[in-house]
Design a protein around this motif. Sequence first.
Motif, PDB file in Angstrom:
ATOM      1  N   VAL A   1       0.807  -1.413   0.014  1.00  0.00           N
ATOM      2  CA  VAL A   1      -0.022  -0.028   0.050  1.00  0.00           C
ATOM      3  C   VAL A   1       0.777   1.248   0.177  1.00  0.00           C
ATOM      4  N   ALA A   2       1.947   1.185   0.915  1.00  0.00           N
ATOM      5  CA  ALA A   2       2.609   2.309   0.825  1.00  0.00           C
ATOM      6  C   ALA A   2       3.536   2.796  -0.240  1.00  0.00           C
ATOM      7  N   LEU A   3       4.009   1.596  -0.880  1.00  0.00           N
ATOM      8  CA  LEU A   3       4.754   1.946  -2.278  1.00  0.00           C
ATOM      9  C   LEU A   3       3.965   2.274  -3.421  1.00  0.00           C
ATOM     10  N   SER A   4       2.841   1.507  -3.436  1.00  0.00           N
ATOM     11  CA  SER A   4       1.840   1.709  -4.551  1.00  0.00           C
ATOM     12  C   SER A   4       1.316   3.503  -4.434  1.00  0.00           C
ATOM     13  N   ILE A   5       1.069   3.672  -3.149  1.00  0.00           N
ATOM     14  CA  ILE A   5       0.495   5.199  -3.065  1.00  0.00           C
ATOM     15  C   ILE A   5       1.572   6.180  -3.137  1.00  0.00           C
TER      16      ILE A   5
END
Length: 273
Positions: free
Chosen positions: A79-83
């Motif tokens: 989630v952190a990387l994709s956002i």
Amino acid sequence: MSSALQQRQTVLTRTILVVFAIVFAAPLIVAAITSMKSPSELTRVLALPTEFYWQNYLVAFERMGRSFFNSIAITVPAVALSILIGAIAGYPLAYMRGSSGRLVYFLLLTGMLVPFQIVQIPLFFLIQRLGLYDTIAGMWLVHTAYAVPFCTFFMRNFFASVPRSMYEAALIDGCGPTRYFWKLLLPASTSGLAALAIIQSRSIWNDLLFAITLTSSDSARPVTVQISGFASSLQVEYGPLMAATLVSVLPVMAAYLMFQKAFVRGLLGGAGK
């Protein structure tokens, strides 16, 4: 409009909302009731259990094992990387003008139209060649890559709703585009980031297709794969299945309840920023 009419409209509105809430909560209520029933009581679907059968939860925790923590280890970084990537990609697209900006934007959006099933087999061989098969890092990579188009689409539209005057004022004050992004735009977009984080965490946490295809051992399998094991072609363990399902939805539900106001503001395009 008279006060009596207003009261009737208020009562009618609240009644409709309560009915909708009951309809949407009904599956969760039935699952909670079923998870506390003994095997002999499962045939009475809507009846309350005569006594709480906690064995279902013990079986669920035993069978899920470390998969619950695997899901957390997969979801949070993905989630952190994709956002992060989506925000960085959406920032220039929100300020680009002309046909070139629209072309790049629509090319990125084509990634949202590709079904999981089309890339399943080539993705399996690619991850295997990279040495990331049956690893949590491999799941990070897959979920991040597949989520980037949607995250870019979401953040580009959210950034476009931020008044351009703020960008122009920052430039006049000597703030460059990079510093403006990190120091001003991202802090002003917390509602959009929160909404996107909830959407992505729900999607990644509930993934089953990639989890079955790209993992094979308990060291990397997420909770969805373990839950699917409660239902086979010969038997469905309804009690443990419902117990495991309820436990698995708690993290996403807790995240939504904590950030529901930011989630609603984010879906409205940042209204009230």
